[in-house]
Design a protein around this motif. Structure first.
Motif, PDB file in Angstrom:
ATOM      1  N   LYS A  44       0.793  -1.243   0.000  1.00  0.00           N
ATOM      2  CA  LYS A  44       0.000   0.000   0.000  1.00  0.00           C
ATOM      3  C   LYS A  44       0.825   1.294   0.000  1.00  0.00           C
ATOM      4  CE  LYS A  44      -3.401  -1.245  -0.543  1.00  0.00           C
ATOM      5  NZ  LYS A  44      -3.788  -2.124  -1.721  1.00  0.00           N
ATOM      6  N   ALA A  45       2.083   1.186  -0.426  1.00  0.00           N
ATOM      7  CA  ALA A  45       2.946   2.373  -0.436  1.00  0.00           C
ATOM      8  C   ALA A  45       2.944   3.110  -1.776  1.00  0.00           C
ATOM      9  CB  ALA A  45       4.370   1.966  -0.077  1.00  0.00           C
ATOM     10  N   GLY A  46       2.232   2.562  -2.775  1.00  0.00           N
ATOM     11  CA  GLY A  46       2.242   3.201  -4.095  1.00  0.00           C
ATOM     12  C   GLY A  46       2.790   2.282  -5.183  1.00  0.00           C
ATOM     13  N   THR A  47       2.646   0.987  -4.959  1.00  0.00           N
ATOM     14  CA  THR A  47       3.132  -0.027  -5.894  1.00  0.00           C
ATOM     15  C   THR A  47       2.496   0.130  -7.274  1.00  0.00           C
ATOM     16  OG1 THR A  47       2.732  -1.433  -3.948  1.00  0.00           O
ATOM     17  CG2 THR A  47       3.704  -2.487  -5.889  1.00  0.00           C
ATOM     18  N   THR A  48       1.166   0.113  -7.293  1.00  0.00           N
ATOM     19  CA  THR A  48       0.423   0.114  -8.553  1.00  0.00           C
ATOM     20  C   THR A  48       0.714   1.384  -9.348  1.00  0.00           C
ATOM     21  OG1 THR A  48      -1.273  -0.988  -7.231  1.00  0.00           O
ATOM     22  CG2 THR A  48      -1.880  -0.374  -9.473  1.00  0.00           C
ATOM     23  N   TRP A  49       0.852   2.468  -8.629  1.00  0.00           N
ATOM     24  CA  TRP A  49       1.165   3.762  -9.245  1.00  0.00           C
ATOM     25  C   TRP A  49       2.545   3.693  -9.922  1.00  0.00           C
ATOM     26  CZ3 TRP A  49       1.464   8.844  -5.841  1.00  0.00           C
ATOM     27  CH2 TRP A  49       1.479   9.960  -6.674  1.00  0.00           C
ATOM     28  N   LYS A 103       6.880  -7.334  -9.455  1.00  0.00           N
ATOM     29  CA  LYS A 103       6.489  -6.663  -8.206  1.00  0.00           C
ATOM     30  C   LYS A 103       6.807  -7.545  -7.009  1.00  0.00           C
ATOM     31  CE  LYS A 103       2.127  -6.110  -5.646  1.00  0.00           C
ATOM     32  NZ  LYS A 103       0.672  -5.855  -5.708  1.00  0.00           N
ATOM     33  N   HIS A 105       6.626  -7.431  -2.408  1.00  0.00           N
ATOM     34  CA  HIS A 105       6.505  -6.730  -1.119  1.00  0.00           C
ATOM     35  C   HIS A 105       7.529  -7.283  -0.132  1.00  0.00           C
ATOM     36  CE1 HIS A 105       3.020  -4.559  -2.317  1.00  0.00           C
ATOM     37  NE2 HIS A 105       2.138  -5.528  -2.195  1.00  0.00           N
ATOM     38  N   ARG A 127       6.145   5.103   1.560  1.00  0.00           N
ATOM     39  CA  ARG A 127       5.069   6.036   1.884  1.00  0.00           C
ATOM     40  C   ARG A 127       5.118   6.311   3.374  1.00  0.00           C
ATOM     41  NH1 ARG A 127      -1.303   4.901   0.275  1.00  0.00           N
ATOM     42  NH2 ARG A 127      -2.034   7.037   0.574  1.00  0.00           N
ATOM     43  N   SER A 135      -4.017   3.085   4.723  1.00  0.00           N
ATOM     44  CA  SER A 135      -4.342   2.431   3.454  1.00  0.00           C
ATOM     45  C   SER A 135      -4.376   0.910   3.624  1.00  0.00           C
ATOM     46  CB  SER A 135      -3.308   2.830   2.402  1.00  0.00           C
ATOM     47  OG  SER A 135      -3.632   2.268   1.155  1.00  0.00           O
ATOM     48  N   TYR A 190       6.216   8.330  -2.019  1.00  0.00           N
ATOM     49  CA  TYR A 190       4.839   8.589  -2.471  1.00  0.00           C
ATOM     50  C   TYR A 190       4.534  10.089  -2.399  1.00  0.00           C
ATOM     51  CZ  TYR A 190      -0.335   8.012  -2.424  1.00  0.00           C
ATOM     52  OH  TYR A 190      -1.690   8.071  -2.692  1.00  0.00           O
ATOM     53  N   THR A 224      -1.256   8.708 -15.176  1.00  0.00           N
ATOM     54  CA  THR A 224      -0.989   8.053 -13.892  1.00  0.00           C
ATOM     55  C   THR A 224      -1.485   8.885 -12.710  1.00  0.00           C
ATOM     56  OG1 THR A 224       1.260   8.937 -13.898  1.00  0.00           O
ATOM     57  CG2 THR A 224       0.979   6.709 -14.748  1.00  0.00           C
ATOM     58  N   PHE A 226      -4.228   9.904  -9.961  1.00  0.00           N
ATOM     59  CA  PHE A 226      -5.148   9.046  -9.207  1.00  0.00           C
ATOM     60  C   PHE A 226      -6.501   8.952  -9.923  1.00  0.00           C
ATOM     61  CE2 PHE A 226      -8.486   8.531  -5.957  1.00  0.00           C
ATOM     62  CZ  PHE A 226      -8.137   7.260  -5.510  1.00  0.00           C
ATOM     63  N   ARG A 254      -8.718   4.004  -3.317  1.00  0.00           N
ATOM     64  CA  ARG A 254      -9.549   4.531  -2.238  1.00  0.00           C
ATOM     65  C   ARG A 254      -9.557   6.053  -2.218  1.00  0.00           C
ATOM     66  NH1 ARG A 254      -8.980   5.824   3.115  1.00  0.00           N
ATOM     67  NH2 ARG A 254      -6.742   5.885   2.722  1.00  0.00           N
ATOM     68  N   LYS A 255      -8.453   6.684  -1.813  1.00  0.00           N
ATOM     69  CA  LYS A 255      -8.388   8.148  -1.761  1.00  0.00           C
ATOM     70  C   LYS A 255      -7.186   8.700  -2.515  1.00  0.00           C
ATOM     71  CE  LYS A 255     -10.913   9.583   2.342  1.00  0.00           C
ATOM     72  NZ  LYS A 255     -10.795  10.222   3.655  1.00  0.00           N
ATOM     73  N   GLY A 256      -6.098   7.965  -2.484  1.00  0.00           N
ATOM     74  CA  GLY A 256      -4.888   8.404  -3.185  1.00  0.00           C
ATOM     75  C   GLY A 256      -4.389   9.760  -2.713  1.00  0.00           C
TER      76      GLY A 256
HETATM   77  S1  PPS Z   1      -0.669  -2.931  -3.280  1.00  0.00           S
HETATM   78  O1  PPS Z   1      -1.851  -3.794  -2.993  1.00  0.00           O
HETATM   79  O2  PPS Z   1       0.330  -3.045  -2.215  1.00  0.00           O
HETATM   80  O3  PPS Z   1      -0.119  -3.160  -4.606  1.00  0.00           O
HETATM   81  O4  PPS Z   1      -1.233  -1.440  -3.188  1.00  0.00           O
HETATM   82  P1  PPS Z   1      -0.464  -0.119  -3.633  1.00  0.00           P
HETATM   83  O5  PPS Z   1      -0.675   0.100  -5.072  1.00  0.00           O
HETATM   84  O6  PPS Z   1       0.917  -0.123  -3.122  1.00  0.00           O
HETATM   85  O7  PPS Z   1      -1.194   0.995  -2.795  1.00  0.00           O
HETATM   86  C1  PPS Z   1      -2.515   1.402  -3.004  1.00  0.00           C
HETATM   87  C2  PPS Z   1      -2.612   2.825  -2.521  1.00  0.00           C
HETATM   88  O8  PPS Z   1      -2.032   3.697  -3.523  1.00  0.00           O
HETATM   89  C3  PPS Z   1      -3.035   4.579  -3.979  1.00  0.00           C
HETATM   90  N1  PPS Z   1      -2.823   4.898  -5.392  1.00  0.00           N
HETATM   91  C4  PPS Z   1      -2.511   6.121  -5.838  1.00  0.00           C
HETATM   92  N2  PPS Z   1      -2.299   7.286  -5.178  1.00  0.00           N
HETATM   93  C5  PPS Z   1      -2.013   8.366  -5.923  1.00  0.00           C
HETATM   94  N3  PPS Z   1      -1.941   8.365  -7.276  1.00  0.00           N
HETATM   95  C6  PPS Z   1      -2.140   7.235  -7.981  1.00  0.00           C
HETATM   96  N4  PPS Z   1      -2.069   7.233  -9.303  1.00  0.00           N
HETATM   97  C7  PPS Z   1      -2.446   6.037  -7.252  1.00  0.00           C
HETATM   98  N5  PPS Z   1      -2.718   4.756  -7.598  1.00  0.00           N
HETATM   99  C8  PPS Z   1      -2.944   4.086  -6.458  1.00  0.00           C
HETATM  100  C9  PPS Z   1      -4.327   3.837  -3.710  1.00  0.00           C
HETATM  101  O9  PPS Z   1      -5.429   4.704  -3.767  1.00  0.00           O
HETATM  102  C10 PPS Z   1      -4.043   3.295  -2.323  1.00  0.00           C
HETATM  103  O10 PPS Z   1      -3.957   4.298  -1.338  1.00  0.00           O
HETATM  104  P2  PPS Z   1      -5.213   4.789  -0.428  1.00  0.00           P
HETATM  105  O11 PPS Z   1      -4.624   5.759   0.548  1.00  0.00           O
HETATM  106  O12 PPS Z   1      -5.766   3.594   0.240  1.00  0.00           O
HETATM  107  O13 PPS Z   1      -6.172   5.455  -1.369  1.00  0.00           O
END
Ligand code: PPS
Length: 292
Positions: A44-49, A103, A105, A127, A135, A190, A224, A226, A254-256
């Motif tokens: 949940k530190a910003g992996t997908t981003w 990827k 963790h 993050r 998160s 992040y 990219t 949110f 969720r909120k990003g």
């Molecule tokens: S995982 O399951 O570990 O791969 O999840 P991960 O992607 O690391 O974390 C998910 C949180 O990242 C937020 N997120 C983003 N934030 C900002 N910009 C972009 N583009 C973005 N994409 C994903 C996602 O909303 C989760 O954070 P929270 O605080 O829960 O919203």
């Protein structure tokens, strides 16, 4: 298949999801190609981003090319062992030819040695602890294959004690930080990505030895954000059925935001957490924003 909340099992002092612990021998024996790239994070530190930025950089900002498959199929999740439709990492990797983007963790001491032996590039995204915790809390509520997070107050304590899946956030961020010079790890935050996404996308571009035109860079920043990723079915994990990721509890996207912890932590929890944080981080100089 039936979904149930998995248990955690100790692997060399780190609590991992039981199926990962059971497959540990083959996971730790995985040997990457020198051309493979590892994206490492605490959950949940910003992996997908980070993954989406990298995929777009590798595809010259071609949005359609980056919608060829869900994130977890484009970039295998090294250690995951899960029922369909989540592809197990090792199985997927065996069917892909390098260069691959992988990827993980895993904390640095559990990353298969082949990554270091082959001098693979590694991007680490960190993050700030409290937002990361918030998160993870919502993710553990909605991901019905993860251990039950229980009540919020107890969850904060579990995070502080490193009792969540993939272990201690403190050890995780410190481990990669200490190794970053010697192992040429690109260490991102992040909060920096939120503050100035273009600057951070450029850093990733340079680290990967790529050069994309300015217009493409701007496009990648837009794609990219949110808001855009939240609506991208190939990046927002909505392909995972509700019996696994219950989006009525909380969406994956969720909120990003930075600073959402302020809506969760009580003043007492903040005080307790900050005291413990100072103790656990000690004199480490990782530049997390102290105002967050
Ligand atoms: S995982 O399951 O570990 O791969 O999840 P991960 O992607 O690391 O974390 C998910 C949180 O990242 C937020 N997120 C983003 N934030 C900002 N910009 C972009 N583009 C973005 N994409 C994903 C996602 O909303 C989760 O954070 P929270 O605080 O829960 O919203």
């Amino acid at each position: 298949y039936s979904i149930h909340r998995l248990k955690l099992k100790d692997v060399h002092g780190v609590p991992l999801l039981e199926p990962i612990a059971q497959s540990w021998e083959s996971i730790s024996a995985f040997c990457p190609d020198p051309s493979d790239l590892l994206i490492a994070t605490y959950p949940k530190a910003g992996t997908t981003w980070t993954q989406e930025i990298v995929d777009l950089l590798l595809h010259d900002g071609d949005a359609e090319a980056c919608k060829r498959a869900p994130t977890i199929v484009r970039n295998p999740f090294l250690e995951i062992v899960a029922p369909p439709p989540v592809p197990s990492g090792l199985e997927l990797l065996s069917r892909m030819t390098p260069p691959r983007v992988i990827k993980t963790h895993l904390p640095i001491q559990l990353v298969p040695g082949g990554f270091w032996k082959n001098k693979c590039k590694v991007i680490y995204t960190a993050r700030n602890a409290k937002d990361n915790l918030v998160s993870y809390y919502h993710f553990d509520r909605m991901n019905l294959s993860h251990p039950d997070p229980g009540p919020w107050d107890g969850y904060v304590r579990k995070f502080m004690k490193g009792e969540l899946a993939w272990g201690s956030w403190y050890d995780h961020v410190k481990g990669y930080w200490r190794a970053k010079e010697e192992r040429n790890i690109l260490y991102l935050f992040y909060e920096d990505m939120k503050e100035n996404p273009r600057r951070e996308v450029e850093r990733i571009m340079r680290y990967l030895g790529l050069s994309v035109p300015r217009g493409v860079l701007e496009k990648i920043v837009r794609l990219t954000s949110f808001e855009v990723m939240k609506d991208n079915p190939m990046a927002n994990y909505t392909f995972i059925p509700n019996i696994v990721f219950d989006s009525s509890v909380s969406p994956f996207m969720r909120k990003g935001a930075v600073g959402d912890w302020t809506t969760h932590f009580s003043p007492e929890q903040t005080e307790l957490f900050d005291e413990d944080y100072a103790r656990q981080m000690g004199s480490t100089s990782i530049p997390f924003r102290s105002s967050i």
